[in-house]
Design a protein around this motif. Structure first.
Motif, PDB file in Angstrom:
ATOM      1  N   PHE A 122     -23.588 -31.309   4.168  1.00 29.50           N
ATOM      2  CA  PHE A 122     -23.636 -30.687   5.486  1.00 29.50           C
ATOM      3  C   PHE A 122     -24.150 -31.712   6.498  1.00 29.50           C
ATOM      4  O   PHE A 122     -25.111 -32.430   6.206  1.00 29.50           O
ATOM      5  CB  PHE A 122     -24.591 -29.498   5.517  1.00 29.50           C
ATOM      6  CG  PHE A 122     -24.284 -28.395   4.545  1.00 29.50           C
ATOM      7  CD1 PHE A 122     -23.457 -27.349   4.902  1.00 29.50           C
ATOM      8  CD2 PHE A 122     -24.842 -28.409   3.270  1.00 29.50           C
ATOM      9  CE1 PHE A 122     -23.182 -26.322   4.010  1.00 29.50           C
ATOM     10  CE2 PHE A 122     -24.574 -27.392   2.368  1.00 29.50           C
ATOM     11  CZ  PHE A 122     -23.745 -26.343   2.739  1.00 29.50           C
ATOM     12  N   LYS A 123     -23.521 -31.776   7.650  1.00 28.34           N
ATOM     13  CA  LYS A 123     -24.083 -32.547   8.763  1.00 28.34           C
ATOM     14  C   LYS A 123     -24.963 -31.602   9.571  1.00 28.34           C
ATOM     15  O   LYS A 123     -24.533 -30.525   9.979  1.00 28.34           O
ATOM     16  CB  LYS A 123     -22.980 -33.105   9.661  1.00 28.34           C
ATOM     17  CG  LYS A 123     -22.167 -34.217   9.041  1.00 28.34           C
ATOM     18  CD  LYS A 123     -22.931 -35.501   8.859  1.00 28.34           C
ATOM     19  CE  LYS A 123     -23.152 -36.214  10.173  1.00 28.34           C
ATOM     20  NZ  LYS A 123     -23.737 -37.578   9.958  1.00 28.34           N
ATOM     21  N   THR A 124     -26.203 -32.004   9.787  1.00 29.71           N
ATOM     22  CA  THR A 124     -27.107 -31.196  10.600  1.00 29.71           C
ATOM     23  C   THR A 124     -27.096 -31.715  12.032  1.00 29.71           C
ATOM     24  O   THR A 124     -26.862 -32.896  12.282  1.00 29.71           O
ATOM     25  CB  THR A 124     -28.533 -31.249  10.037  1.00 29.71           C
ATOM     26  OG1 THR A 124     -28.988 -32.611  10.003  1.00 29.71           O
ATOM     27  CG2 THR A 124     -28.578 -30.677   8.628  1.00 29.71           C
ATOM     28  N   HIS A 155     -35.326 -33.355  11.506  1.00 31.62           N
ATOM     29  CA  HIS A 155     -34.997 -32.062  12.105  1.00 31.62           C
ATOM     30  C   HIS A 155     -34.342 -31.091  11.114  1.00 31.62           C
ATOM     31  O   HIS A 155     -34.155 -29.915  11.434  1.00 31.62           O
ATOM     32  CB  HIS A 155     -34.064 -32.261  13.312  1.00 31.62           C
ATOM     33  CG  HIS A 155     -32.692 -32.725  12.955  1.00 31.62           C
ATOM     34  ND1 HIS A 155     -32.289 -34.042  13.075  1.00 31.62           N
ATOM     35  CD2 HIS A 155     -31.611 -32.063  12.476  1.00 31.62           C
ATOM     36  CE1 HIS A 155     -31.035 -34.149  12.691  1.00 31.62           C
ATOM     37  NE2 HIS A 155     -30.598 -32.970  12.321  1.00 31.62           N
ATOM     38  N   SER A 156     -34.004 -31.553   9.931  1.00 30.92           N
ATOM     39  CA  SER A 156     -33.288 -30.703   8.971  1.00 30.92           C
ATOM     40  C   SER A 156     -34.221 -30.005   7.978  1.00 30.92           C
ATOM     41  O   SER A 156     -33.872 -29.804   6.822  1.00 30.92           O
ATOM     42  CB  SER A 156     -32.258 -31.542   8.207  1.00 30.92           C
ATOM     43  OG  SER A 156     -32.909 -32.603   7.509  1.00 30.92           O
ATOM     44  N   LYS A 157     -35.399 -29.625   8.414  1.00 34.12           N
ATOM     45  CA  LYS A 157     -36.396 -29.003   7.524  1.00 34.12           C
ATOM     46  C   LYS A 157     -35.887 -27.673   6.960  1.00 34.12           C
ATOM     47  O   LYS A 157     -35.171 -26.924   7.634  1.00 34.12           O
ATOM     48  CB  LYS A 157     -37.708 -28.778   8.274  1.00 34.12           C
ATOM     49  CG  LYS A 157     -38.433 -30.058   8.655  1.00 34.12           C
ATOM     50  CD  LYS A 157     -39.738 -29.726   9.373  1.00 34.12           C
ATOM     51  CE  LYS A 157     -40.568 -30.986   9.639  1.00 34.12           C
ATOM     52  NZ  LYS A 157     -39.913 -31.906  10.568  1.00 34.12           N
ATOM     53  N   VAL A 215     -27.568 -24.166   8.635  1.00 35.14           N
ATOM     54  CA  VAL A 215     -26.962 -25.310   9.317  1.00 35.14           C
ATOM     55  C   VAL A 215     -26.070 -24.843  10.463  1.00 35.14           C
ATOM     56  O   VAL A 215     -26.125 -25.376  11.578  1.00 35.14           O
ATOM     57  CB  VAL A 215     -26.162 -26.169   8.316  1.00 35.14           C
ATOM     58  CG1 VAL A 215     -25.293 -27.192   9.037  1.00 35.14           C
ATOM     59  CG2 VAL A 215     -27.109 -26.886   7.359  1.00 35.14           C
ATOM     60  N   VAL A 216     -25.243 -23.818  10.208  1.00 41.24           N
ATOM     61  CA  VAL A 216     -24.320 -23.337  11.237  1.00 41.24           C
ATOM     62  C   VAL A 216     -25.087 -22.636  12.360  1.00 41.24           C
ATOM     63  O   VAL A 216     -24.698 -22.728  13.532  1.00 41.24           O
ATOM     64  CB  VAL A 216     -23.253 -22.425  10.611  1.00 41.24           C
ATOM     65  CG1 VAL A 216     -22.368 -21.799  11.686  1.00 41.24           C
ATOM     66  CG2 VAL A 216     -22.382 -23.216   9.635  1.00 41.24           C
ATOM     67  N   ASP A 217     -26.173 -21.954  12.042  1.00 43.05           N
ATOM     68  CA  ASP A 217     -27.020 -21.373  13.098  1.00 43.05           C
ATOM     69  C   ASP A 217     -27.573 -22.469  14.009  1.00 43.05           C
ATOM     70  O   ASP A 217     -27.668 -22.293  15.229  1.00 43.05           O
ATOM     71  CB  ASP A 217     -28.174 -20.576  12.487  1.00 43.05           C
ATOM     72  CG  ASP A 217     -27.735 -19.200  11.995  1.00 43.05           C
ATOM     73  OD1 ASP A 217     -26.608 -18.778  12.348  1.00 43.05           O
ATOM     74  OD2 ASP A 217     -28.510 -18.548  11.266  1.00 43.05           O
TER      75      ASP A 217
END
Length: 286
Positions: A77-79, A117-119, A149-151
């Motif tokens: 996934f790209k965050t 930021h991807s916590k 991720v999508v949120d």
């Protein structure tokens, strides 16, 4: 470790956790933040991860994708996170990206994060507060990560939309100073946002439509909702690109008009200065 959807107290090595989870018919969730290759090699041996996928997980800048290797899945996934700034006119960056990689197998899920930021701490707490969801197994964690991720994509696009509204107001305000450089910055950020969001559609489509023993049918139905939200984000990004193209055209026209106005001013002053200069020149010849 989770058994019947509830976290089991205690601590284990990865090897011990695998054995204990199998004995209790539960699953293990291993969360890693920017691990080095040596750490991942050890976990890959214990949980039977594909060595190439493990190498990719140790590195950032991977494209969103889904790979299936024997009894495991590897998903990237790209965050995306909106960078806080007072105004888009003073920003050097509007969105930043990172990655979450997930290895899914029977009795385990391993998540690997890149960028702060991807916590996933709040996500883990929310899942532990809903043991019925965790009782569905590690696939429920994969769905929760995808949904999370999508949120974040939705939050980032909403913030980006506010930036565009602010720039649009500046472009159509008389005598405002908005250069084409800002438009190209926002165009560049839109490209980065699109490269993060759009490729995720294909992996989600596979999870929704293809049967897998790793994804129970109930969890597979949950991915449909995530897929719908992703489509909404992708449509917004296309709209942003069109708006920015229009604003770039308006900005270029505005700059051209301002330059024409400046040229007319210069020509007017030149004409005013030319008259006394000519008179002085004539009398100088007499």
């Amino acid at each position: 470790m989770y058994v019947e959807g509830r976290r089991v107290a205690g601590s284990w090595t990865p090897e011990e956790a695998k054995v204990e989870a199998a004995r209790r018919r539960g699953f293990v969730w291993i969360g890693l933040f920017e691990p080095d290759a040596i750490v991942l090699e050890g976990i890959a041996r214990t949980y039977g991860l594909h060595e190439l996928a493990a190498d990719d997980a140790a590195q950032a800048y991977q494209r969103p994708r889904l790979e299936r290797h024997a009894d495991t899945m590897f998903m990237v996934f790209k965050t995306v996170s909106h960078v806080a700034h007072e105004s888009p006119t003073t920003a050097n960056e509007i969105v930043e990206t990172g990655e979450i990689m997930a290895f899914l197998g029977t009795g385990f899920i391993i998540t690997v994060r890149h960028r702060d930021h991807s916590k996933l701490g709040s996500l883990r707490a929310a899942l532990e507060a809903a043991p019925d969801r965790l009782a569905l197994g590690p696939a429920a964690v994969l769905h929760a990560v995808a949904d999370h991720v999508v949120d974040d994509y939705l939050d980032a696009t909403e913030a980006f939309e506010r930036d565009i509204d602010e720039v649009e107001a500046l472009v159509f305000t008389p005598r405002s100073q908005v250069g084409s450089e800002l438009m190209y910055l926002m165009k560049r950020e839109i490209v980065e946002l699109r490269r993060s969001v759009t490729p995720l559609a294909a992996p989600l489509r596979v999870l929704v439509r293809e049967d897998s023993h790793l994804i129970p049918s109930r969890v597979r139905s949950y991915f449909r909702d995530v897929e719908g939200h992703l489509e909404e984000v992708a449509e917004r990004i296309v709209g942003f690109d069109e708006i920015l193209s229009s604003l770039l055209g308006a900005t270029t026209a505005k700059i051209s008009l301002q330059q024409n106005h400046d040229v007319r001013k210069i020509n007017s002053w030149a004409a005013i200065v030319a008259v006394p200069t000519m008179v002085a020149g004539v009398y100088g010849w007499l």
